[in-house]
Scaffold this active site. Structure first.
Site, short mmCIF file in Angstrom:
data_model
loop_
_atom_site.label_atom_id
_atom_site.label_comp_id
_atom_site.label_asym_id
_atom_site.label_seq_id
_atom_site.Cartn_x
_atom_site.Cartn_y
_atom_site.Cartn_z
N GLY A 166 0.78 -1.24 0.00
CA GLY A 166 0.00 0.00 0.00
C GLY A 166 0.81 1.29 0.00
O GLY A 166 0.34 2.32 -0.47
N ASP A 211 -4.71 1.90 11.00
CA ASP A 211 -6.13 1.61 11.23
C ASP A 211 -6.25 1.13 12.69
O ASP A 211 -6.27 1.96 13.60
CB ASP A 211 -6.50 0.53 10.19
CG ASP A 211 -7.98 0.27 10.09
OD1 ASP A 211 -8.72 0.60 11.02
OD2 ASP A 211 -8.42 -0.29 9.06
N ASP A 270 -5.74 -0.44 -2.02
CA ASP A 270 -6.50 -1.33 -2.89
C ASP A 270 -7.82 -1.78 -2.28
O ASP A 270 -8.05 -1.66 -1.08
CB ASP A 270 -5.69 -2.60 -3.18
CG ASP A 270 -5.64 -3.54 -1.96
OD1 ASP A 270 -5.37 -3.06 -0.85
OD2 ASP A 270 -5.91 -4.75 -2.13
C1 PRP Z 1 -2.91 -2.26 5.40
C2 PRP Z 1 -1.96 -1.10 5.63
C3 PRP Z 1 -1.31 -1.45 6.93
C4 PRP Z 1 -2.40 -2.16 7.69
C5 PRP Z 1 -3.05 -1.20 8.61
O1 PRP Z 1 -2.21 -3.28 4.78
O2 PRP Z 1 -1.04 -0.98 4.59
O3 PRP Z 1 -0.19 -2.28 6.74
O4 PRP Z 1 -3.35 -2.64 6.71
O5 PRP Z 1 -4.01 -1.83 9.42
P1 PRP Z 1 -3.83 -2.01 10.98
O6 PRP Z 1 -3.47 -0.65 11.56
O7 PRP Z 1 -5.21 -2.45 11.42
O8 PRP Z 1 -2.79 -3.04 11.23
P2 PRP Z 1 -2.87 -4.48 3.98
O9 PRP Z 1 -2.87 -5.70 4.86
O10 PRP Z 1 -4.21 -4.05 3.43
O11 PRP Z 1 -1.85 -4.77 2.81
P3 PRP Z 1 -1.41 -3.88 1.53
O12 PRP Z 1 -0.58 -2.74 2.06
O13 PRP Z 1 -0.59 -4.83 0.70
O14 PRP Z 1 -2.66 -3.42 0.83
#
Ligand code: PRP
Length: 179
Positions: A43, A102, A158
């Protein structure tokens, strides 16, 4: 605008201006250092690429891919590392670059992990902060935008691996993820 977007939340211009502003603040702090800038795949890739181009301090680049076990799932309390760093962080000043915070699970665990590995310092730079979703005691040191709890896509983010290449941050139409 992409047909699956309900509306644009952050335009290319707004992203460009704010990323530059934040990067320059970080740059001042690292003027005398040689930080290892760690991008969290996937991301963060577009934010990362824009962010590092505003740094004038000598930087080294590295990447990690991590995952949690999904919201609601019982977490082992341990990060699932899908791709690890190439470089050692021992003694290094690390800048973690992440697209979104998040629940805070990912960054809380990652920061602890890098300190365990002997990093001298670790700071967190995020593009987006969903404060109301926080479950773990962690905050970014630098954040570009506080946002509401909306389903955001684009500029690296995404839904089901789609939309990462949109140059803006949009809100995904409900009908796309509810069908
Ligand atoms: C998303 C984002 C963080 C995480 C945040 O990654 O990039 O790594 O979620 O969420 P949290 O604070 O609840 O841990 P994702 O797993 O969607 O992977 P990506 O970056 O490959 O889309």
């Amino acid at each position: 605008m992409h047909k699956d977007c309900e509306r644009i939340m952050l335009t290319e211009e707004a992203l460009c201006a704010r990323v530059e502003e934040v990067a320059k603040e970080v740059d001042v702090r690292y003027a005398e250092k040689r930080p290892l800038v760690v991008g969290i795949l996937k991301g963060s890739i577009i934010f990362y690429a824009d962010f590092i181009r505003h740094l004038s301090c000598p930087v080294e680049l590295d990447f990690m891919a991590v995952s949690s076990y999904g919201s609601g799932a019982v977490s082992s309390g341990k990060l699932n590392i899908k791709k690890d760093l190439d470089k050692s962080v021992a003694g290094r000043d690390v800048i973690i670059v992440e697209d979104i915070i998040d629940s805070g699970f990912t960054l809380a665990n990652l920061k602890a992990l890098l300190y365990d590995r002997g990093a001298n310092s670790v700071i967190i730079v995020t593009l987006l902060n969903k404060k109301e979703r926080r479950e773990y005691d962690i905050e970014p040191d630098y954040n570009c935008f506080d946002i509401e709890n909306e389903f955001v896509i684009g500029y690296g983010l995404d839904y089901d691996e789609r939309y990462r290449n949109l140059p803006y941050i949009g809100i995904l139409k409900r009908e796309v993820y509810e069908k």
